[in-house]
Enzyme design. Structure first.
Site, PDB file in Angstrom:
ATOM      1  N   ASN A  86      22.336  22.127 -33.702  1.00  0.00           N
ATOM      2  CA  ASN A  86      23.374  22.796 -32.932  1.00  0.00           C
ATOM      3  C   ASN A  86      24.255  23.550 -33.919  1.00  0.00           C
ATOM      4  OD1 ASN A  86      22.513  21.687 -30.461  1.00  0.00           O
ATOM      5  ND2 ASN A  86      23.630  19.788 -30.876  1.00  0.00           N
ATOM      6  N   GLY A  92      27.104  24.011 -29.308  1.00  0.00           N
ATOM      7  CA  GLY A  92      27.122  22.570 -29.051  1.00  0.00           C
ATOM      8  C   GLY A  92      27.362  21.703 -30.278  1.00  0.00           C
ATOM      9  N   THR A  94      29.358  19.530 -32.717  1.00  0.00           N
ATOM     10  CA  THR A  94      30.622  18.786 -32.670  1.00  0.00           C
ATOM     11  C   THR A  94      31.054  18.294 -34.049  1.00  0.00           C
ATOM     12  OG1 THR A  94      29.473  16.723 -32.134  1.00  0.00           O
ATOM     13  CG2 THR A  94      30.276  18.033 -30.278  1.00  0.00           C
ATOM     14  N   HIS A  97      29.436  19.779 -40.108  1.00  0.00           N
ATOM     15  CA  HIS A  97      28.715  19.572 -41.376  1.00  0.00           C
ATOM     16  C   HIS A  97      27.248  19.670 -40.963  1.00  0.00           C
ATOM     17  CE1 HIS A  97      28.220  17.091 -45.327  1.00  0.00           C
ATOM     18  NE2 HIS A  97      26.997  17.401 -44.896  1.00  0.00           N
ATOM     19  N   HIS A  99      23.631  19.572 -39.865  1.00  0.00           N
ATOM     20  CA  HIS A  99      22.732  18.421 -39.708  1.00  0.00           C
ATOM     21  C   HIS A  99      21.586  18.767 -38.785  1.00  0.00           C
ATOM     22  CE1 HIS A  99      25.964  18.221 -36.696  1.00  0.00           C
ATOM     23  NE2 HIS A  99      25.049  17.713 -35.870  1.00  0.00           N
ATOM     24  N   HIS A 101      19.050  17.052 -36.082  1.00  0.00           N
ATOM     25  CA  HIS A 101      18.703  15.903 -35.258  1.00  0.00           C
ATOM     26  C   HIS A 101      17.181  15.784 -35.226  1.00  0.00           C
ATOM     27  CE1 HIS A 101      22.651  15.600 -33.021  1.00  0.00           C
ATOM     28  NE2 HIS A 101      22.722  16.875 -33.367  1.00  0.00           N
TER      29      HIS A 101
HETATM   30  P1  AMP Z   1      26.268  17.720 -32.946  1.00  0.00           P
HETATM   31  O1  AMP Z   1      26.795  17.611 -31.538  1.00  0.00           O
HETATM   32  O2  AMP Z   1      24.982  18.475 -33.052  1.00  0.00           O
HETATM   33  O3  AMP Z   1      27.330  18.201 -33.907  1.00  0.00           O
HETATM   34  O4  AMP Z   1      25.877  16.246 -33.348  1.00  0.00           O
HETATM   35  C1  AMP Z   1      26.750  15.339 -33.941  1.00  0.00           C
HETATM   36  C2  AMP Z   1      26.080  14.012 -33.850  1.00  0.00           C
HETATM   37  O5  AMP Z   1      26.686  13.128 -34.753  1.00  0.00           O
HETATM   38  C3  AMP Z   1      26.150  13.356 -32.452  1.00  0.00           C
HETATM   39  O6  AMP Z   1      24.839  13.125 -31.957  1.00  0.00           O
HETATM   40  C4  AMP Z   1      26.920  12.059 -32.716  1.00  0.00           C
HETATM   41  O7  AMP Z   1      26.446  10.990 -31.941  1.00  0.00           O
HETATM   42  C5  AMP Z   1      26.659  11.851 -34.201  1.00  0.00           C
HETATM   43  N1  AMP Z   1      27.664  11.060 -34.890  1.00  0.00           N
HETATM   44  C6  AMP Z   1      29.017  11.221 -34.860  1.00  0.00           C
HETATM   45  N2  AMP Z   1      29.625  10.309 -35.649  1.00  0.00           N
HETATM   46  C7  AMP Z   1      28.633   9.555 -36.197  1.00  0.00           C
HETATM   47  C8  AMP Z   1      28.616   8.448 -37.095  1.00  0.00           C
HETATM   48  N3  AMP Z   1      29.731   7.920 -37.602  1.00  0.00           N
HETATM   49  N4  AMP Z   1      27.411   7.924 -37.437  1.00  0.00           N
HETATM   50  C9  AMP Z   1      26.274   8.431 -36.931  1.00  0.00           C
HETATM   51  N5  AMP Z   1      26.218   9.487 -36.095  1.00  0.00           N
HETATM   52  C10 AMP Z   1      27.387  10.024 -35.716  1.00  0.00           C
HETATM   53 ZN    ZN Z   2      31.132  17.374 -44.660  1.00  0.00          ZN
END
Ligand code: AMP
Ligand code: ZN
Length: 113
Positions: A86, A92, A94, A97, A99, A101
């Protein structure tokens, strides 16, 4: 980045269920899994989003995909899985940083793309 959740996971300040770590990359289980298998692969470097990828940091992104392939084999995902990124608020994202999935074990919106 002092206020970034994923930087805090990298530094160990926030605990995570880590499944892989090397000098540049870590992978850990998503805290709110959306499929039976749901983990995140992130560069340790604070790259905000896919929009910030450039000639200087793209090597680390390529390496993220190497790690995804290795983990897919290790975690028994040979029948297939989803890689989702995302990007940006309207994409989408949130956690700001970068990442990836990795999800498996449930079919996700085949009609999306
Ligand atoms: P996005 O919405 O693509 O930015 O995904 C962020 C993801 O990070 C979400 O699926 C959250 O469930 C996950 N997330 C947030 N905080 C943590 C955490 N402390 N440990 C593991 N996953 C996390
Ligand atoms: Zn960071």
């Amino acid at each position: 980045m002092t206020d970034c959740i994923f930087c805090k996971i990298v530094s160990g300040e926030i605990p995570s269920k880590k499944i892989y770590e090397d000098e540049d990359i870590i992978a850990f289980h998503d805290i709110n899994p959306q499929a039976p298998v749901h983990f995140l692969v992130i560069p340790k470097e604070h790259i905000v989003s896919a929009m910030e990828v450039n000639a200087e940091n793209s090597g680390i992104i390529a390496r993220c995909f190497e790690v995804i392939a290795a983990l897919a084999k290790k975690e028994g995902l040979s029948e297939g899985f989803h890689i989702i990124n995302n990007c940006g608020e309207k994409g989408g994202q949130t956690v700001m940083h970068l990442h990836f999935h990795v999800l498996s074990g449930r079919s996700l919106g085949e009609t999306l793309v």
